[in-house]
Design a protein around this motif. Structure first.
Motif, PDB file in Angstrom:
ATOM      1  N   ARG A  96       6.217   6.495   6.242  1.00 22.56           N
ATOM      2  CA  ARG A  96       6.300   5.288   6.893  1.00 22.56           C
ATOM      3  C   ARG A  96       7.741   4.975   7.288  1.00 22.56           C
ATOM      4  O   ARG A  96       8.101   4.604   8.417  1.00 22.56           O
ATOM      5  N   ASP A  97       8.449   5.810   6.283  1.00 18.91           N
ATOM      6  CA  ASP A  97       9.968   5.445   6.691  1.00 18.91           C
ATOM      7  C   ASP A  97      10.630   6.577   5.628  1.00 18.91           C
ATOM      8  O   ASP A  97       9.927   6.951   4.783  1.00 18.91           O
ATOM      9  N   HIS A  98      11.936   6.635   5.848  1.00 20.78           N
ATOM     10  CA  HIS A  98      12.701   7.524   4.902  1.00 20.78           C
ATOM     11  C   HIS A  98      14.108   7.281   5.217  1.00 20.78           C
ATOM     12  O   HIS A  98      14.702   6.538   5.852  1.00 20.78           O
ATOM     13  N   VAL A  99      14.916   7.571   3.698  1.00 19.29           N
ATOM     14  CA  VAL A  99      16.293   7.323   4.003  1.00 19.29           C
ATOM     15  C   VAL A  99      17.123   8.538   3.612  1.00 19.29           C
ATOM     16  O   VAL A  99      16.703   9.192   2.628  1.00 19.29           O
ATOM     17  N   LEU A 100      17.709   9.252   4.382  1.00 14.08           N
ATOM     18  CA  LEU A 100      18.498  10.486   4.239  1.00 14.08           C
ATOM     19  C   LEU A 100      19.611  10.222   3.403  1.00 14.08           C
ATOM     20  O   LEU A 100      20.306   9.342   3.504  1.00 14.08           O
ATOM     21  N   ARG A 101      20.091  11.030   2.215  1.00 14.05           N
ATOM     22  CA  ARG A 101      21.274  10.902   1.428  1.00 14.05           C
ATOM     23  C   ARG A 101      22.034  12.106   1.611  1.00 14.05           C
ATOM     24  O   ARG A 101      21.292  12.981   1.747  1.00 14.05           O
ATOM     25  N   LYS A 102      23.151  11.914   1.370  1.00 14.19           N
ATOM     26  CA  LYS A 102      24.214  13.095   1.399  1.00 14.19           C
ATOM     27  C   LYS A 102      23.665  14.218   0.078  1.00 14.19           C
ATOM     28  O   LYS A 102      23.687  13.689  -0.939  1.00 14.19           O
ATOM     29  N   PRO A 103      23.703  15.356   0.431  1.00 19.41           N
ATOM     30  CA  PRO A 103      23.430  16.469  -0.710  1.00 19.41           C
ATOM     31  C   PRO A 103      24.471  16.663  -1.449  1.00 19.41           C
ATOM     32  O   PRO A 103      25.884  16.115  -1.337  1.00 19.41           O
ATOM     33  N   GLY A 110       0.686  -1.165  -0.065  1.00 16.27           N
ATOM     34  CA  GLY A 110      -0.049   0.040  -0.096  1.00 16.27           C
ATOM     35  C   GLY A 110       0.918   1.188   0.273  1.00 16.27           C
ATOM     36  O   GLY A 110       0.211   2.368   0.101  1.00 16.27           O
ATOM     37  N   ALA A 111       2.207   1.119  -0.012  1.00 20.85           N
ATOM     38  CA  ALA A 111       2.833   2.198  -0.172  1.00 20.85           C
ATOM     39  C   ALA A 111       3.611   2.388  -1.415  1.00 20.85           C
ATOM     40  O   ALA A 111       3.604   1.424  -2.354  1.00 20.85           O
ATOM     41  N   ILE A 112       4.492   3.752  -1.572  1.00 21.62           N
ATOM     42  CA  ILE A 112       5.150   4.025  -2.802  1.00 21.62           C
ATOM     43  C   ILE A 112       6.526   4.515  -2.137  1.00 21.62           C
ATOM     44  O   ILE A 112       6.505   5.003  -1.060  1.00 21.62           O
ATOM     45  N   GLU A 113       7.576   4.597  -3.014  1.00 22.31           N
ATOM     46  CA  GLU A 113       8.535   5.120  -2.846  1.00 22.31           C
ATOM     47  C   GLU A 113       8.717   6.404  -3.653  1.00 22.31           C
ATOM     48  O   GLU A 113       8.725   6.433  -5.124  1.00 22.31           O
ATOM     49  N   LEU A 114       8.936   7.713  -3.195  1.00 25.63           N
ATOM     50  CA  LEU A 114       9.254   9.005  -3.781  1.00 25.63           C
ATOM     51  C   LEU A 114      10.637   9.468  -3.322  1.00 25.63           C
ATOM     52  O   LEU A 114      10.980   9.353  -2.195  1.00 25.63           O
ATOM     53  N   GLY A 115      11.253  10.113  -4.397  1.00 23.85           N
ATOM     54  CA  GLY A 115      12.430  10.700  -3.933  1.00 23.85           C
ATOM     55  C   GLY A 115      12.207  12.224  -4.018  1.00 23.85           C
ATOM     56  O   GLY A 115      11.467  12.751  -4.770  1.00 23.85           O
ATOM     57  N   VAL A 116      13.037  12.724  -3.067  1.00 25.05           N
ATOM     58  CA  VAL A 116      12.817  14.253  -2.870  1.00 25.05           C
ATOM     59  C   VAL A 116      14.078  15.009  -2.875  1.00 25.05           C
ATOM     60  O   VAL A 116      15.028  14.691  -2.148  1.00 25.05           O
ATOM     61  N   ARG A 117      14.083  16.239  -3.622  1.00 27.00           N
ATOM     62  CA  ARG A 117      15.248  17.003  -3.646  1.00 27.00           C
ATOM     63  C   ARG A 117      14.667  18.523  -3.733  1.00 27.00           C
ATOM     64  O   ARG A 117      13.919  18.753  -4.623  1.00 27.00           O
ATOM     65  N   ILE A 118      15.228  19.092  -2.619  1.00 27.79           N
ATOM     66  CA  ILE A 118      15.022  20.506  -2.492  1.00 27.79           C
ATOM     67  C   ILE A 118      16.281  21.166  -2.456  1.00 27.79           C
ATOM     68  O   ILE A 118      17.216  21.213  -1.528  1.00 27.79           O
ATOM     69  N   SER A 119      16.349  22.435  -3.167  1.00 26.78           N
ATOM     70  CA  SER A 119      17.677  23.188  -3.234  1.00 26.78           C
ATOM     71  C   SER A 119      17.093  24.526  -3.597  1.00 26.78           C
ATOM     72  O   SER A 119      16.030  24.946  -3.860  1.00 26.78           O
ATOM     73  N   PHE A 120      18.126  25.359  -3.589  1.00 28.03           N
ATOM     74  CA  PHE A 120      17.863  26.785  -3.625  1.00 28.03           C
ATOM     75  C   PHE A 120      18.982  27.342  -4.322  1.00 28.03           C
ATOM     76  O   PHE A 120      20.149  26.991  -4.350  1.00 28.03           O
ATOM     77  N   GLU A 169      14.703   9.827   0.231  1.00 26.05           N
ATOM     78  CA  GLU A 169      13.802   8.842  -0.234  1.00 26.05           C
ATOM     79  C   GLU A 169      12.759   8.532   0.963  1.00 26.05           C
ATOM     80  O   GLU A 169      13.138   8.316   2.061  1.00 26.05           O
ATOM     81  N   PHE A 170      11.509   8.600   0.506  1.00 22.25           N
ATOM     82  CA  PHE A 170      10.440   8.570   1.463  1.00 22.25           C
ATOM     83  C   PHE A 170       9.611   7.248   1.057  1.00 22.25           C
ATOM     84  O   PHE A 170       9.490   6.893  -0.238  1.00 22.25           O
ATOM     85  N   LEU A 171       9.086   6.394   1.865  1.00 26.43           N
ATOM     86  CA  LEU A 171       8.037   5.613   1.979  1.00 26.43           C
ATOM     87  C   LEU A 171       6.996   6.270   2.183  1.00 26.43           C
ATOM     88  O   LEU A 171       6.553   6.437   3.434  1.00 26.43           O
ATOM     89  N   VAL A 172       5.771   6.286   1.310  1.00 20.59           N
ATOM     90  CA  VAL A 172       4.445   7.026   1.782  1.00 20.59           C
ATOM     91  C   VAL A 172       3.443   6.164   1.245  1.00 20.59           C
ATOM     92  O   VAL A 172       3.475   5.602   0.236  1.00 20.59           O
ATOM     93  N   ASP A 173       2.269   6.182   2.000  1.00 19.35           N
ATOM     94  CA  ASP A 173       1.097   5.639   1.543  1.00 19.35           C
ATOM     95  C   ASP A 173       0.796   6.104   0.159  1.00 19.35           C
ATOM     96  O   ASP A 173       0.596   7.173  -0.125  1.00 19.35           O
TER      97      ASP A 173
END
Length: 256
Positions: free
Chosen positions: A182-189, A107-117, A199-203
């Motif tokens: 549900r969970d996340h994996v933090l990666r080096k910028p 019931g979950a999906i993996e989404l990658g998120v990148r935020i910069s300025f 990366e996030f594990l999201v419903d």
């Protein structure tokens, strides 16, 4: 030998319809029921499979084809086995762990998120936040290029300050998003102005609200006031960061 793509929690009839036009790395895709799951595989000629872009994409496309209809434990690229009998035995041997992995991500999906300025805005904001550093910059401009040692020292202090501010922004972002996942994996910028690479594990049914929360959270950060955050959402993608089809196959049985 056979090449493995993943183990899916779906009926063979459902998967066969989705994979009708999909191609494996070396031929047509095949399906086999193993316990309550369905193995996606194809024949393999026992030749080395190099991690070329074309082959990596072909492997990923197979997984992405079935993502919308079922949960799948993805096999790493290049994973092969002697035959179905070997895979069946290993699945049975690891059934408890496999069941737990499916429970974690169903019931979950993996989404990658990148935020910069924008970097210049972030640097200006860092200087404005430290009166001593700002005064040092003003003084150095008056001294000219001959003050190269002082300029280098100033640059190091500014880089440290920028990294501290990036860390504060990262922690604030994670604090806001973590309760929605549900969970996340933090990666080096990859850049000093990238406040989040994770990366996030999201419903699956919360994807839109999660993406809205990412945008709202990024907009509130004071890392680069007035600048539009640069947000990249990746996925849904195969959930390699949270689960993986691990059958204990020997490393020399991996084709890559």
């Amino acid at each position: 030998m056979i090449y493995l793509y993943g183990l899916a929690a779906a009926e063979e009839t459902v998967l066969s319809g989705m994979l009708t036009h999909a191609q494996g790395l070396q031929g047509p895709l095949k399906l086999a029921h193993i316990g309550p799951w369905c193995l996606i595989y194809s024949d393999h000629d026992d030749q080395e499979i190099l991690p070329k872009r074309r082959l990596l994409l072909a492997h990923t496309r197979v997984l992405e084809t079935v993502l919308p209809i079922c949960t799948i434990l993805p096999a790493r690229f290049g994973l092969v086995a002697q035959d179905l009998a070997q895979v069946s035995a290993l699945v049975e041997e690891n059934a408890t762990e496999i069941t737990a992995q499916f429970a974690k991500v169903t019931g979950a999906i993996e989404l990658g998120v990148r935020i910069s300025f924008p970097r210049q805005v972030a640097l200006d904001a860092a200087l404005q936040s430290d009166t001593q550093l700002y005064a040092q910059q003003v003084a150095l401009r008056k001294r000219g290029p001959e003050a190269h040692f002082a300029i280098a020292e100033f640059g190091g202090r500014l880089a440290d300050l920028l990294d501290q501010r990036r860390g504060v922004a990262q922690r604030a972002t994670l604090a806001a998003l973590r309760p929605l996942t549900r969970d996340h994996v933090l990666r080096k910028p990859e850049e000093d102005t990238e406040v989040l690479r994770a990366e996030f594990l999201v419903d699956a049914n919360a994807q839109d609200s999660f993406q809205d929360a990412v945008a709202a959270t990024a907009a509130k950060l004071d890392f680069a006031p007035g600048a539009e955050p640069l947000i990249q959402m990746i996925g849904p993608v195969p959930m390699y960061h949270f689960v993986r089809l691990n059958l204990g196959l020997d490393l020399d049985q991996a084709a890559a």
